[in-house]
Design an enzyme around this catalytic site. Structure first.
Site, PDB file in Angstrom:
ATOM      1  CD  GLU A 244     -15.837  -3.811   9.844  1.00  0.00           C
ATOM      2  OE1 GLU A 244     -16.977  -4.076  10.293  1.00  0.00           O
ATOM      3  OE2 GLU A 244     -15.512  -3.995   8.656  1.00  0.00           O
ATOM      4  NE  ARG A 270      18.342   9.691  -6.470  1.00  0.00           N
ATOM      5  CZ  ARG A 270      19.148   9.155  -7.380  1.00  0.00           C
ATOM      6  NH1 ARG A 270      20.207   8.467  -7.011  1.00  0.00           N
ATOM      7  NH2 ARG A 270      18.867   9.301  -8.657  1.00  0.00           N
ATOM      8  CD  GLN A 281       9.474  25.123  -1.274  1.00  0.00           C
ATOM      9  OE1 GLN A 281      10.632  25.169  -0.832  1.00  0.00           O
ATOM     10  NE2 GLN A 281       8.430  25.335  -0.521  1.00  0.00           N
TER      11      GLN A 281
END
Ligand SMILES: Cc1cc2nc3c(=O)[nH]c(=O)nc-3n(C[C@H](O)[C@H](O)[C@H](O)COP(=O)(O)OP(=O)(O)OC[C@H]3O[C@@H](n4cnc5c(N)ncnc54)[C@H](O)[C@@H]3O)c2cc1C
Length: 393
Positions: A244, A270, A281
């Site tokens: 799981e 962008r 940076q």
């Protein structure tokens, strides 16, 4: 050591990625309305997703553990509806694997093919309102009757609960004696008289995977639907926990990659101050950290798969994987949102939904604090103690 996928695994990854891209077109709507994608479920069933873990004898594909990790990672990477993927993961790794690993041949014949084909939806029910991390505090009882048991109590926060046809339900069969033999696991069909889904619980994310509360009012379960033997419940739960925690992390690793890829694409396109923001940076460092988290998560995932392929217990490794992936995903989704700026924060981008979806990962399947506690326990510190049983778990 060989870190490469073989040709078959590479082809499987490609096939699943292509298939997964056909899912999730309505992810936004399912998130908004909190609806379960039944069409997506059926597509996954036809593609074989629900039976990858089961052997061909029971209608599955019998994938080895490494291929399983490859396949579910690709599903998580390609399917935009995290709720649907979470519902599938619960069905497979919190219900089906219990039957595969601990069912009798008769139980497997009766349920596994129907779970693989998607005819039945599976769920597992452990948590109660007063027994979350401390599962041994559960109050749901199974009283012995001639030929079986009667279950009484209620279960909370059950994934797939409102839509499931079959539940693995844990109940107390003894109130004294050692912790490890207080619980028993039962296979309970939805149509058992006395079993009611009392309500659907709305949640922050993963809204395409319905969650519910279940009430058990003297539900009769015949002896042939006990999973393992009476008193085996805790042992079964722990024996399946590496499946799981380990394999439900695979799809999350896929989400880590999706967030990284879409964020890199955005940071390249962008522009601010006349340059792509990916040249600054502050943005580069976040992207680099996202990449490192992805690599580390993947290494842990394939270590767990490698151990399971050798039939080894991978509980500490699966706990580390679950802890690491869920926390990494949370940070990565936050970083992705930050880099996307206002667009990431709006409901017009998928990023805010991804962020809401990942937050549950540090809670379901054992919280991050509990994973840390268990990891500390296998590293030599004292183990947690349940409120009902004074010896360490
Ligand atoms: C999306 C989602 C899906 C879920 N699906 C299922 C399901 O299908 N089936 C099911 O049975 N359950 C399911 N759960 C429930 C889940 O397993 C529990 O929420 C989880 O075990 C924690 O229990 P709790 O919420 O009661 O928190 P609590 O146990 O009350 O914990 C509250 C806080 O205290 C901390 N805490 C508690 N004990 C300790 C300790 N000893 N040391 C350090 N910190 C501690 C926890 O880490 C947490 O931060 C789901 C939950 C979520 C969010």
């Amino acid at each position: 050591m060989d870190f490469a996928l073989d040709a078959e695994q590479t082809a499987l990854r490609k096939r699943v990625l292509e298939f997964a891209a056909t899912l999730g077109a309505q992810a936004e709507q399912h998130d908004h309305d909190a609806t379960f994608d039944r069409d997506g479920w059926r597509s996954c069933a036809s593609f074989g997703v629900l039976g990858w873990a089961a052997s061909p004898e029971y209608g599955g594909a019998g994938l080895d553990p490494v291929s399983l990790a490859v396949a579910y990672e690709a599903l998580g990477r390609g399917c935009a509806d995290n709720g649907l993927v979470f519902a599938i993961n619960n069905h497979v790794f919190a219900c089906l694997v219990y039957l595969i690993a601990h069912g009798t041949p008769a139980q497997r014949r009766r349920f596994v093919p129907r779970l693989c084909s998607g005819e039945m939806i599976g769920a597992h029910a452990i948590t109660e309102y007063e027994a979350g991390s401390d599962i041994l505090a559960m109050r749901t009882r199974a009283a012995r009757t001639p030929g079986g048991y009667r279950l009484s109590g209620s279960k909370a926060f059950i994934s797939n609960g409102p839509v499931a046809d079959l539940y693995i339900i844990f109940a107390r069969t003894s109130s004294d004696g050692p912790a490890q033999s207080a619980l028993t696991a039962f296979i309970v069909p939805r149509d058992s008289p006395g079993l009611t889904v009392t309500r659907e619980i709305q949640k922050l994310g993963l809204r395409g995977a319905p969650m519910g509360e279940i009430t058990l009012d003297e539900v009769r379960v015949p002896a042939e639907l006990v999973l393992g033997s009476e008193g085996d419940g805790y042992r079964i739960f722990m024996a399946c926990a590496d499946w799981e925690r380990g394999f439900m992390s695979a799809s999350q690793v896929g989400v880590l990659e999706r967030l990284l890829t879409s964020t890199v694409a955005f940071a390249r396109s962008r522009q601010q101050f006349g340059r792509p923001i990916g040249e600054y940076q502050g943005v580069r460092e976040k992207v680099a950290d996202m990449r490192v988290r992805l690599e580390l998560a993947r290494l842990l995932l394939y270590k767990v798969a490698w151990l399971k392929a050798r039939d080894r217990i991978a509980l500490p490794e699966a706990g580390m994987l679950k802890l690491y992936v869920s926390e990494a995903l949370k940070q990565t989704a936050l970083d992705a949102l930050q880099i996307h700026g206002a667009r990431g924060y709006t409901t017009e981008s998928a990023i805010e939904r991804e962020l809401r979806d990942v937050l549950g990962g540090t809670v379901w399947g054992g919280t991050s604090e509990m994973q840390r506690s268990l990891i500390a326990g296998v590293t030599g510190l004292p183990r947690p103690v349940s409120s009902n049983h004074r010896e360490p778990l």
